[in-house]
Scaffold this motif. Structure first.
Motif, PDB file in Angstrom:
ATOM      1  N   THR A  20       0.893  -1.215  -0.130  1.00  0.00           N
ATOM      2  CA  THR A  20       0.101   0.179   0.065  1.00  0.00           C
ATOM      3  C   THR A  20       0.787   1.281  -0.060  1.00  0.00           C
ATOM      4  OG1 THR A  20      -0.031   0.001   2.357  1.00  0.00           O
ATOM      5  CG2 THR A  20      -1.867  -0.964   1.272  1.00  0.00           C
ATOM      6  N   TYR A  21       2.154   1.087  -0.252  1.00  0.00           N
ATOM      7  CA  TYR A  21       2.940   2.359  -0.576  1.00  0.00           C
ATOM      8  C   TYR A  21       2.452   3.274  -1.522  1.00  0.00           C
ATOM      9  CZ  TYR A  21       7.454   5.047  -1.237  1.00  0.00           C
ATOM     10  OH  TYR A  21       8.232   6.053  -1.696  1.00  0.00           O
ATOM     11  N   ASP A  44       0.280  -5.035   3.513  1.00  0.00           N
ATOM     12  CA  ASP A  44       1.404  -4.241   4.105  1.00  0.00           C
ATOM     13  C   ASP A  44       1.155  -2.818   4.113  1.00  0.00           C
ATOM     14  OD1 ASP A  44       4.519  -4.851   4.603  1.00  0.00           O
ATOM     15  OD2 ASP A  44       4.427  -3.008   3.328  1.00  0.00           O
ATOM     16  N   TYR A  49       3.116   5.719   5.603  1.00  0.00           N
ATOM     17  CA  TYR A  49       2.154   5.732   4.373  1.00  0.00           C
ATOM     18  C   TYR A  49       0.938   6.449   4.653  1.00  0.00           C
ATOM     19  CZ  TYR A  49       4.840   1.841   3.161  1.00  0.00           C
ATOM     20  OH  TYR A  49       5.988   0.685   2.724  1.00  0.00           O
ATOM     21  N   SER A 140      13.137  -3.988   8.796  1.00  0.00           N
ATOM     22  CA  SER A 140      12.938  -3.835   7.404  1.00  0.00           C
ATOM     23  C   SER A 140      14.519  -2.973   6.931  1.00  0.00           C
ATOM     24  CB  SER A 140      11.987  -3.000   6.986  1.00  0.00           C
ATOM     25  OG  SER A 140      11.677  -2.621   5.402  1.00  0.00           O
ATOM     26  N   ASN A 141      14.791  -3.267   5.761  1.00  0.00           N
ATOM     27  CA  ASN A 141      16.037  -2.448   5.248  1.00  0.00           C
ATOM     28  C   ASN A 141      17.333  -2.618   6.231  1.00  0.00           C
ATOM     29  OD1 ASN A 141      14.682  -1.350   2.940  1.00  0.00           O
ATOM     30  ND2 ASN A 141      13.599  -0.126   4.712  1.00  0.00           N
ATOM     31  N   GLN A 162      12.464  -7.257   5.706  1.00  0.00           N
ATOM     32  CA  GLN A 162      11.879  -6.576   4.453  1.00  0.00           C
ATOM     33  C   GLN A 162      12.910  -5.776   3.766  1.00  0.00           C
ATOM     34  OE1 GLN A 162       8.314  -3.581   3.474  1.00  0.00           O
ATOM     35  NE2 GLN A 162       7.465  -5.375   4.643  1.00  0.00           N
ATOM     36  N   TRP A 188      10.619  -5.870  -1.070  1.00  0.00           N
ATOM     37  CA  TRP A 188       9.829  -4.983  -1.498  1.00  0.00           C
ATOM     38  C   TRP A 188      10.206  -4.395  -2.670  1.00  0.00           C
ATOM     39  CZ3 TRP A 188      11.999  -0.270  -2.261  1.00  0.00           C
ATOM     40  CH2 TRP A 188      13.235   0.410  -1.782  1.00  0.00           C
ATOM     41  N   GLY A 189       9.123  -3.643  -3.216  1.00  0.00           N
ATOM     42  CA  GLY A 189       9.567  -3.194  -4.881  1.00  0.00           C
ATOM     43  C   GLY A 189       9.764  -4.383  -5.561  1.00  0.00           C
ATOM     44  N   PRO A 190       8.922  -5.351  -5.306  1.00  0.00           N
ATOM     45  CA  PRO A 190       9.294  -6.825  -6.249  1.00  0.00           C
ATOM     46  C   PRO A 190       9.226  -6.477  -7.933  1.00  0.00           C
ATOM     47  CG  PRO A 190       7.095  -6.681  -5.569  1.00  0.00           C
ATOM     48  CD  PRO A 190       7.443  -5.561  -4.945  1.00  0.00           C
ATOM     49  N   LEU A 191       8.575  -5.376  -8.189  1.00  0.00           N
ATOM     50  CA  LEU A 191       8.504  -5.088  -9.676  1.00  0.00           C
ATOM     51  C   LEU A 191       9.637  -4.016  -9.986  1.00  0.00           C
ATOM     52  CD1 LEU A 191       4.733  -5.052 -10.212  1.00  0.00           C
ATOM     53  CD2 LEU A 191       6.307  -6.854 -10.933  1.00  0.00           C
ATOM     54  N   GLN A 193       9.558  -1.307  -8.530  1.00  0.00           N
ATOM     55  CA  GLN A 193       8.616   0.001  -8.574  1.00  0.00           C
ATOM     56  C   GLN A 193       8.333   0.179  -9.972  1.00  0.00           C
ATOM     57  OE1 GLN A 193      10.420   2.748  -6.068  1.00  0.00           O
ATOM     58  NE2 GLN A 193       9.237   1.867  -4.212  1.00  0.00           N
ATOM     59  N   SER A 214       4.657  -9.009 -15.626  1.00  0.00           N
ATOM     60  CA  SER A 214       4.691  -8.766 -14.074  1.00  0.00           C
ATOM     61  C   SER A 214       4.449 -10.203 -13.410  1.00  0.00           C
ATOM     62  CB  SER A 214       3.550  -8.028 -13.659  1.00  0.00           C
ATOM     63  OG  SER A 214       2.463  -8.727 -13.930  1.00  0.00           O
ATOM     64  N   LYS A 231       2.254  -3.840  -5.438  1.00  0.00           N
ATOM     65  CA  LYS A 231       1.051  -2.630  -5.230  1.00  0.00           C
ATOM     66  C   LYS A 231       0.552  -2.469  -6.431  1.00  0.00           C
ATOM     67  CE  LYS A 231       0.787   1.790  -5.878  1.00  0.00           C
ATOM     68  NZ  LYS A 231       1.455   2.878  -6.026  1.00  0.00           N
ATOM     69  N   GLU A 240      -4.136  -9.874 -12.092  1.00  0.00           N
ATOM     70  CA  GLU A 240      -2.926 -10.382 -12.851  1.00  0.00           C
ATOM     71  C   GLU A 240      -1.768 -10.839 -11.938  1.00  0.00           C
ATOM     72  OE1 GLU A 240      -1.703  -8.518 -16.951  1.00  0.00           O
ATOM     73  OE2 GLU A 240      -0.149  -7.605 -15.589  1.00  0.00           O
ATOM     74  N   ASN A 241      -1.621  -9.980 -10.870  1.00  0.00           N
ATOM     75  CA  ASN A 241      -0.488 -10.409  -9.933  1.00  0.00           C
ATOM     76  C   ASN A 241      -0.899 -11.350  -8.932  1.00  0.00           C
ATOM     77  OD1 ASN A 241       0.705  -8.021 -11.110  1.00  0.00           O
ATOM     78  ND2 ASN A 241       0.567  -6.668  -9.334  1.00  0.00           N
TER      79      ASN A 241
HETATM   80  P1  NAD Z   1       6.189  -2.489  -6.755  1.00  0.00           P
HETATM   81  O1  NAD Z   1       7.509  -3.207  -7.193  1.00  0.00           O
HETATM   82  O2  NAD Z   1       5.198  -3.413  -6.117  1.00  0.00           O
HETATM   83  O3  NAD Z   1       5.645  -1.850  -8.173  1.00  0.00           O
HETATM   84  C1  NAD Z   1       4.496  -0.715  -7.963  1.00  0.00           C
HETATM   85  C2  NAD Z   1       4.364  -0.323  -9.374  1.00  0.00           C
HETATM   86  O4  NAD Z   1       4.205  -1.312 -10.390  1.00  0.00           O
HETATM   87  C3  NAD Z   1       3.285   0.731  -9.528  1.00  0.00           C
HETATM   88  O5  NAD Z   1       3.673   1.765 -10.292  1.00  0.00           O
HETATM   89  C4  NAD Z   1       2.078  -0.012 -10.188  1.00  0.00           C
HETATM   90  O6  NAD Z   1       1.405   0.646 -10.953  1.00  0.00           O
HETATM   91  C5  NAD Z   1       3.124  -1.043 -11.291  1.00  0.00           C
HETATM   92  N1  NAD Z   1       2.297  -2.493 -11.485  1.00  0.00           N
HETATM   93  C6  NAD Z   1       2.181  -3.542 -10.442  1.00  0.00           C
HETATM   94  N2  NAD Z   1       1.532  -4.177 -10.882  1.00  0.00           N
HETATM   95  C7  NAD Z   1       1.510  -4.191 -12.248  1.00  0.00           C
HETATM   96  C8  NAD Z   1       1.096  -4.886 -13.353  1.00  0.00           C
HETATM   97  N3  NAD Z   1       0.389  -6.087 -13.280  1.00  0.00           N
HETATM   98  N4  NAD Z   1       1.342  -4.511 -14.643  1.00  0.00           N
HETATM   99  C9  NAD Z   1       1.898  -3.325 -15.005  1.00  0.00           C
HETATM  100  N5  NAD Z   1       2.285  -2.470 -13.887  1.00  0.00           N
HETATM  101  C10 NAD Z   1       1.981  -2.811 -12.540  1.00  0.00           C
HETATM  102  O7  NAD Z   1       6.742  -1.417  -5.912  1.00  0.00           O
HETATM  103  P2  NAD Z   1       6.137  -0.923  -4.403  1.00  0.00           P
HETATM  104  O8  NAD Z   1       4.849  -0.504  -4.228  1.00  0.00           O
HETATM  105  O9  NAD Z   1       7.238   0.165  -3.810  1.00  0.00           O
HETATM  106  O10 NAD Z   1       6.761  -2.189  -3.412  1.00  0.00           O
HETATM  107  C11 NAD Z   1       5.606  -3.205  -2.907  1.00  0.00           C
HETATM  108  C12 NAD Z   1       5.297  -2.826  -1.406  1.00  0.00           C
HETATM  109  O11 NAD Z   1       6.452  -3.235  -0.815  1.00  0.00           O
HETATM  110  C13 NAD Z   1       4.797  -1.220  -1.097  1.00  0.00           C
HETATM  111  O12 NAD Z   1       3.407  -1.113  -1.718  1.00  0.00           O
HETATM  112  C14 NAD Z   1       5.000  -1.419   0.582  1.00  0.00           C
HETATM  113  O13 NAD Z   1       3.852  -1.959   1.030  1.00  0.00           O
HETATM  114  C15 NAD Z   1       6.469  -2.074   0.442  1.00  0.00           C
HETATM  115  N6  NAD Z   1       7.544  -1.282   0.312  1.00  0.00           N
HETATM  116  C16 NAD Z   1       8.181  -1.201   1.458  1.00  0.00           C
HETATM  117  C17 NAD Z   1       9.421  -0.407   1.415  1.00  0.00           C
HETATM  118  C18 NAD Z   1      10.174  -0.486   2.934  1.00  0.00           C
HETATM  119  O14 NAD Z   1      11.236   0.182   3.009  1.00  0.00           O
HETATM  120  N7  NAD Z   1      10.269  -1.427   3.896  1.00  0.00           N
HETATM  121  C19 NAD Z   1       9.782   0.457   0.599  1.00  0.00           C
HETATM  122  C20 NAD Z   1       8.918   0.352  -0.542  1.00  0.00           C
HETATM  123  C21 NAD Z   1       7.909  -0.505  -0.601  1.00  0.00           C
END
Ligand code: NAD
Length: 279
Positions: A20-21, A44, A49, A140-141, A162, A188-191, A193, A214, A231, A240-241
């Motif tokens: 939910t970031y 999460d 946030y 985390s981190n 995390q 985190w940031g599995p894609l 971002q 994805s 997210k 899809e995810n």
């Molecule tokens: P993410 O890797 O999940 O990527 C999100 C981006 O990908 C968004 O712009 C979204 O529109 C796009 N996306 C998602 N699914 C898609 C799809 N099927 N097709 C095309 N585009 C798609 O990045 P995130 O949100 O930063 O990371 C996931 C989660 O991790 C966060 O929401 C948060 O909960 C957590 N997080 C934690 C930290 C930390 O410091 N602990 C930092 C960042 C994120």
């Protein structure tokens, strides 16, 4: 079917959840409600946030039993130190409208702040488990030396670490150090971002498997054993995810994705050794 990952405190966590970031508070209720409808049972969030109250509202309105949803939040960077840990955890429970949280994390180690004393913060986090309002405690981190310091000081390893991890930044050092302490890794940031979605190699493997980019990336994470919570605010992307349990990447495809690692240059987020933003 989402698998569970067993944690070192004998509890377990759904391997796939919903992040939910950057979900704005005014859109969080609808977004989390949609994720729950799609089937996600692990959410999460974080104090940082600014959407805990809205996550709580969506969970309460869903009618899903509290014990069937896994909830994670994280300590804000401005709340290190014992008193603020205890106080802000109470606020998190209030905002989420629950009397028990599944997992609470120190969001960032901030080694250049608070006299570098994240050990004191870790000790306070452990106190939170004592009255049953917190089930699992993690970080985390945290870099390898941060993990070593808290384990040396308390003898208690976090249940999870995390960390940023994705094909452009596998973060092997922090992953391996976590595993050495039997700490589960949440990526985190599995894609990346979004950064990894347009990669040519990912595109090739997507064509080979008949899957979306994805899905290929998220499947790679699952096969590594990491916990993920991508997210998206769009329902079709949430679906899809979530549809990544009916195909497998072969070893050769996994190796090609492994080879995309750029080391630290592949980071999309800050370096935990120097990140000092308190807000
Ligand atoms: P993410 O890797 O999940 O990527 C999100 C981006 O990908 C968004 O712009 C979204 O529109 C796009 N996306 C998602 N699914 C898609 C799809 N099927 N097709 C095309 N585009 C798609 O990045 P995130 O949100 O930063 O990371 C996931 C989660 O991790 C966060 O929401 C948060 O909960 C957590 N997080 C934690 C930290 C930390 O410091 N602990 C930092 C960042 C994120």
């Amino acid at each position: 079917m989402v698998d569970s990952v067993k944690l070192n405190d004998s509890t377990s966590i759904p391997q796939l959840g919903f992040g939910t970031y950057l979900v704005p508070p005014e859109e969080t209720v609808a977004t989390v409600a949609a994720a729950l409808e799609v089937g996600y049972r692990h959410i999460d969030t974080a104090q940082m946030y600014g959407n805990e109250a809205q996550v709580g509202e969506a969970v309460a309105a869903s009618g899903i039993a509290r014990d069937d949803i896994y909830l994670t939040s994280k300590l804000n960077n401005s709340k290190h130190g014992r008193d603020d840990v205890l106080r802000s955890f109470d606020e998190t429970l209030e905002k989420l409208k629950v009397d028990r949280l599944d997992l609470f994390l120190i969001h960032w180690p901030l080694p250049t702040r608070y006299d570098g004393d994240f050990v004191a913060t870790w000790k306070a986090m452990l106190e939170l488990k004592e009255d049953g309002r917190l089930t699992s405690v993690g970080v985390s981190n945290f870099q390898p030396d941060h993990l070593q310091q808290i384990v040396d000081a308390t003898g208690v390893a976090p249940a999870v670490n995390q960390i940023e991890a994705h094909p452009y930044f596998r973060n092997d050092a922090a992953r391996l150090a976590s595993h050495e302490h039997a700490i589960a890794v949440e990526a985190w940031g599995p894609l990346g971002q979004g950064a990894v979605l347009k990669d040519a190699v990912i595109g090739e493997i997507a064509a080979e498997t008949g899957r979306a980019a994805s899905q290929v990336i998220l499947r790679w994470h699952l096969q590594r054993g990491d916990i993920i919570f991508p997210k998206s605010m769009r329902r079709e992307r949430m679906e899809e995810n979530f549809a990544i349990f009916d195909f497998t990447l072969n070893d050769e495809q996994v190796s090609r994705i492994d080879a995309l690692d750029q080391g630290a240059a592949g980071r999309v987020g800050p370096d935990p050794d120097t990140f000092d933003w308190i807000g």
